[in-house]
Design a protein around this motif. Structure first.
Motif, PDB file in Angstrom:
ATOM      1  N   HIS A  14       0.867  -1.206   0.000  1.00  0.00           N
ATOM      2  CA  HIS A  14       0.000   0.000   0.000  1.00  0.00           C
ATOM      3  C   HIS A  14       0.892   1.240   0.000  1.00  0.00           C
ATOM      4  CE1 HIS A  14      -3.772   2.185   1.555  1.00  0.00           C
ATOM      5  NE2 HIS A  14      -2.858   3.121   1.320  1.00  0.00           N
ATOM      6  N   HIS A  16       1.396   5.442  -1.778  1.00  0.00           N
ATOM      7  CA  HIS A  16       0.986   6.558  -2.631  1.00  0.00           C
ATOM      8  C   HIS A  16       2.246   7.104  -3.291  1.00  0.00           C
ATOM      9  CE1 HIS A  16      -3.058   6.783  -0.836  1.00  0.00           C
ATOM     10  NE2 HIS A  16      -2.429   6.298   0.218  1.00  0.00           N
ATOM     11  N   MET A  40      -1.543   3.148  -4.918  1.00  0.00           N
ATOM     12  CA  MET A  40      -2.891   3.702  -4.724  1.00  0.00           C
ATOM     13  C   MET A  40      -3.292   4.585  -5.910  1.00  0.00           C
ATOM     14  SD  MET A  40      -4.339   2.514  -2.163  1.00  0.00           S
ATOM     15  CE  MET A  40      -3.534   0.930  -2.133  1.00  0.00           C
ATOM     16  N   LYS A 100      -9.597  -0.496  -5.300  1.00  0.00           N
ATOM     17  CA  LYS A 100      -9.541   0.237  -4.039  1.00  0.00           C
ATOM     18  C   LYS A 100     -10.877   0.907  -3.764  1.00  0.00           C
ATOM     19  CE  LYS A 100      -7.992   2.251  -0.383  1.00  0.00           C
ATOM     20  NZ  LYS A 100      -6.759   2.830   0.093  1.00  0.00           N
ATOM     21  N   HIS A 175      -4.321  -0.348   6.286  1.00  0.00           N
ATOM     22  CA  HIS A 175      -3.799   0.495   7.377  1.00  0.00           C
ATOM     23  C   HIS A 175      -4.661   0.430   8.640  1.00  0.00           C
ATOM     24  CE1 HIS A 175      -6.698   3.075   5.394  1.00  0.00           C
ATOM     25  NE2 HIS A 175      -5.867   3.460   4.441  1.00  0.00           N
ATOM     26  N   ASP A 248       1.607   2.779   3.476  1.00  0.00           N
ATOM     27  CA  ASP A 248       0.744   3.950   3.287  1.00  0.00           C
ATOM     28  C   ASP A 248       1.581   5.222   3.219  1.00  0.00           C
ATOM     29  OD1 ASP A 248      -1.609   5.297   2.777  1.00  0.00           O
ATOM     30  OD2 ASP A 248      -2.264   5.352   4.866  1.00  0.00           O
TER      31      ASP A 248
HETATM   32 ZN    ZN Z   1      -3.305   5.126   1.667  1.00  0.00          ZN
END
Ligand code: ZN
Ligand code: DOR
Length: 345
Positions: A14, A16, A40, A100, A175, A248
């Motif tokens: 996961h 970004h 993501m 997602k 998360h 994340d």
């Molecule tokens: Zn995220």
């Protein structure tokens, strides 16, 4: 005392990576440590089609440093109008690894997210049938629900019925931050798993208000009370195959963080594996780091384990206050602190 550890090369389930100059600034930090990452899709506009996902994957590959060995695994951002046929085709052609689900307005760039899970009936039936994982940002968005309760309420009101109605749907609760989430995942069947970030293993909600407001400790889902951190940490270090690494990492320019209405997101990519290693070492289970970082994720996704290895050395490493320059300067997780491990190669 172990001074070096070598583990199978990990993946980040996961992350970004953003786009444009920010993508170029951050991609190398993830690619250095991780062989693959689930990327993501919450760009503006969001990645909702095969065409957009393929083009984004090409931009990621172009942004990597020379010689990087890194595979981005792309995700499809679900909207109320998501098309089951496009999703199934994208999965079959290897463009979409997963979908997602952002509840609309739950977090950064989620305005196009799903307003009502019932709008996804056709999509979820298709995903269940083809075995495609659904990745969930598990927070309700009702402003009347206390922000610290939004994950637990999501589990009761949305996730539990979803798991009941789609018993074979593969779900990753992303998360996780609460004892309720850890227990729900542990008690569910093998089709339900969760990712865990470095920050939710290390900080509780006090960190956000430590002597003043600390925007760089703010992410969503927000860090919770200490008892929740401990429950999430027990899950991570338990050795259960249902829990795996997902940073994340969510970079935002400093002026978007240090402002009256700062963005949610912690940029943890530069020292991610060091941070996780420290947690597993503190809990006396460094031997379980490899499972969490490199084995449980691929097994859940049905992908091969990576062939290569990485090595970490026990060296105190001071994390810089800032990484990068100018408009692309970022404050990393653990800024100004010492982490006890160093990624060597
Ligand atoms: Zn995220
Ligand atoms: O803190 C967060 N930042 N949580 C999210 O769910 C999104 C992310 C972002 O994109 O900045």
């Amino acid at each position: 005392m172990t001074d070096m550890i070598t583990i199978r090369r990990p993946d980040d389930w996961h992350v970004h990576l953003r786009d444009g100059d920010m993508l170029k600034a951050v991609a190398g930090y993830t690619a250095r440590q991780f062989a693959r990452a689930i990327v993501m899709p919450n760009l503006t506009p969001p990645v909702t089609t095969m065409e957009a996902a393929s083009a984004y994957r090409d931009r990621i590959l172009a942004a990597l440093p020379e010689g990087a060995d890194f595979t981005p695994l792309m995700t499809c951002y679900l909207t109320d109008g998501a098309d089951p046929a496009e999703i199934a085709r994208g999965h079959a052609e290897g463009v979409f690894t997963a979908c997602k689900l952002y509840p609309a307005h739950a977090t950064t760039n989620s305005a196009h997210g799903v307003t009502d899970i019932r709008k996804l009936t056709g999509v979820l039936e298709t995903m269940q049938r083809i075995g495609m994982p659904l990745l969930i940002h598990g927070e309700v968005t009702d402003r009347h629900v206390d922000i610290f309760d939004r994950e637990a309420v999501f589990i009761d009101t949305i996730l539990a019925p979803l798991v009941r109605d789609y018993p074979a749907l593969r779900i990753v609760l992303e998360h996780i931050t609460t004892a309720e989430a850890a227990a729900f995942v542990e008690e569910s069947g093998p089709q339900i798993a969760a990712t865990i970030t470095p920050q939710h293993l290390v900080i509780n909600r006090n960190a956000i208000f430590d002597g003043g407001i600390r925007p760089h400790a703010y992410c969503l889902p927000v860090a919770k009370r200490e008892k929740h951190r401990l429950a999430v940490r027990r899950a991570a270090v338990s050795g259960s195959p249902k829990f795996f690494l997902g940073t994340d990492s969510a970079p935002h320019a400093i002026d978007r963080k240090e402002t009256a209405c700062g963005c949610a997101g912690i940029f943890n990519a530069p020292y991610a594996i060091e941070s996780y290693a420290q947690v597993f070492e503190e809990d006396g289970v460094l031997d379980r780091l490899e499972g969490f970082a490199s084995e449980h994720g691929p097994r859940f996704y049905g992908l091969p384990l990576n062939e290569g290895t990485i090595t970490l050395e026990r060296v105190d490493t001071v994390v810089p206050d800032r990484i990068g320059d100018g408009a692309l300067a970022l404050v990393p997780f653990h800024a100004g602190e010492t982490v006890r491990w160093q990624f060597v190669d």
